[in-house]
Design a protein around this motif. Structure first.
Motif, short mmCIF file in Angstrom:
data_model
loop_
_atom_site.label_atom_id
_atom_site.label_comp_id
_atom_site.label_asym_id
_atom_site.label_seq_id
_atom_site.Cartn_x
_atom_site.Cartn_y
_atom_site.Cartn_z
N SER A 198 0.79 5.84 -1.97
CA SER A 198 -0.06 5.15 -1.01
C SER A 198 -1.27 4.62 -1.76
CB SER A 198 -0.50 6.08 0.12
OG SER A 198 -1.37 5.42 1.01
N ASN A 199 -1.48 3.30 -1.70
CA ASN A 199 -2.60 2.66 -2.39
C ASN A 199 -2.65 3.04 -3.87
OD1 ASN A 199 -3.68 1.25 -0.08
ND2 ASN A 199 -4.37 3.25 0.67
N PRO B 220 0.81 -1.22 0.00
CA PRO B 220 0.00 0.00 0.00
C PRO B 220 0.84 1.27 0.00
CG PRO B 220 -0.09 -1.10 2.14
CD PRO B 220 0.58 -2.04 1.20
N THR C 89 -7.99 -2.51 -12.21
CA THR C 89 -8.70 -1.23 -12.03
C THR C 89 -9.82 -1.08 -13.05
OG1 THR C 89 -7.29 0.05 -13.55
CG2 THR C 89 -6.52 -0.17 -11.26
N LYS D 106 -1.53 5.70 -5.39
CA LYS D 106 -1.63 7.11 -5.73
C LYS D 106 -0.41 7.87 -5.19
CE LYS D 106 -5.62 7.56 -7.86
NZ LYS D 106 -5.67 8.09 -9.25
#
Length: 398
Positions: free
Chosen positions: A186-187, A4, A329, A189
């Motif tokens: 993070s995750n 993450p 995604t 992005k």
């Protein structure tokens, strides 16, 4: 499973980097052939250029094979080479546009290669790809231009420094430079910048501290508010003095910055360089088409990330394969999307050149600061950055 939180780094190099000087020169030769073909009424689909450039202290060598109008002379080629070096800004003792020695070893295209590419010749009569190979396109929603953030910011820093140098506002900067941005994710992005490296050639007499303070406002202006790294992770000319640069400091070759040219390592690369090649070479044209399709997929909301692979055989018109990876995604089925993409765009070499308008002198401008993530130009430059397929793809949203 991707962690993450992670760091990812990309680098860029300036227009004055030795390899980028060679890319620019090679693409100026491509543009010359298309300009002269248009003037002479020569069929631009028959133009063939494969120009490799090597550069070292006050020397440039051109190697490769060409086909085009016989109005093109060695003097014309020499003129565009010297003009390119002058435009970049090299007027130094060790590399000067006016004083450098030019060796031109360009020659006519091999008939064996031509037979596989020209329509009506070779084993397959339809116009075929100029070579075998695999090409990748990529897009991500992490920046407005649908590019990975680390390479995007790395390019922007150097492009801004070049603008300041060319305008005369910062004559302390010299043409050769590199940048590197380490992004915190993070995750999936980007949420900040962990480290920045800028190495720039500079006028003699400046201290390392002087150069650091010249570079600082450029980086601050480019990065979003609050993203400037901690001082101990802001590296400017880590070796100290950087006065001798460009081809005088290190030899250059066409095609050695293929990751800089594309996605900064965020996506696979087929291995083929772009610069110096006319668009019958699918190393270039199919990579542009793959980016075009991947960008339209993300722009249409079908996924947050898209990697697209194409493959070709020399002398064969149609791609051997297409593969779409939406990285978990997706708002659509990947296999269904592959079929639709083959319907909305003719992915033969001729189909790509026609759809993107590539048989024109639009290539020298691509030689620095990335072939992707740029704004389409009114004359057709960077046409592969358009998002005009969005409406044709939106009905696939699940």
């Amino acid at each position: 499973m991707t962690d993450p939180v992670f760091l990812f780094t990309s680098e860029s190099v300036s227009e004055g980097h030795p390899d980028k000087v060679c890319d620019r020169v090679s693409d100026e030769v491509v543009d010359l052939y298309f300009r002269e073909a248009i003037k002479a009424g020569y069929d631009t689909s028959r133009v063939r250029v494969a120009c490799e450039t090597a550069a070292t202290t006050n020397q440039i060598a051109l190697l490769g094979e060409m086909r085009g109008p016989d109005t093109i002379t060695p003097d014309m080629i020499e003129d565009v080479v010297r003009a390119a070096v002058k435009d970049i800004g090299y007027e130094q003792d060790g590399f000067h546009w006016e004083n450098l020695k030019l060796s031109n070893w360009l020659h006519g295209q091999s008939e064996d290669i031509a037979a596989g590419v020209d329509e009506g010749t070779g084993t397959y009569t339809e116009e075929g790809a100029g070579d075998q190979g695999i090409m990748f396109g990529y897009a991500s929603d992490e920046t407005d231009e649908l590019m990975p953030a680390p390479i995007s910011y790395s390019h922007r820093i150097l492009k801004r420094m070049a603008e300041l140098r060319h305008s005369g506002e910062r004559p302390e900067f010299e043409p050769d430079a590199k940048s590197q941005v380490t992004m915190l994710y993070s995750n999936g992005k980007p949420i900040g910048v962990d480290a920045v490296v800028v190495s720039t050639q500079h006028q003699d007499g400046l201290s390392a501290a002087d150069v650091r303070e010249l570079v600082r406002p450029v980086v601050k202006d480019i990065l979003p508010d609050g993203w400037f790294p901690q001082e101990d992770k802001f590296y400017v000319n880590p070796t100290g003095k950087f006065v001798i640069g460009g081809p005088d400091g290190d030899a250059g070759l066409t095609g050695r910055k293929i990751i800089v040219d594309t996605y900064g390592g965020s996506a696979p690369h087929g291995g083929g360089a772009f610069s110096g090649k006319d668009p019958t070479k699918v190393d270039r044209s199919a990579a542009y088409a793959a980016r075009y399709l991947a960008k339209n997929v993300v722009a249409a909301g079908l996924a947050k990330r898209c990697t697209l692979q194409l493959s070709y055989a020399i002398g064969v018109a149609r791609p051997l394969s297409i593969n779409v990876n939406l990285h978990d995604t997706a708002n659509t089925d990947e296999r269904m999307l592959e079929k639709r993409l083959m319907e909305v765009m003719d992915l033969s070499p001729r189909g790509i050149r026609t759809a993107l308008g590539l048989n024109k002198p639009i290539f020298a401008r691509t030689a620095a600061y990335g072939h992707f993530g740029r704004k389409p130009d009114a004359d057709g430059g960077f046409a592969w950055e358009k998002t005009d397929l969005v409406d044709q793809l939106k009905d696939l949203v699940g």
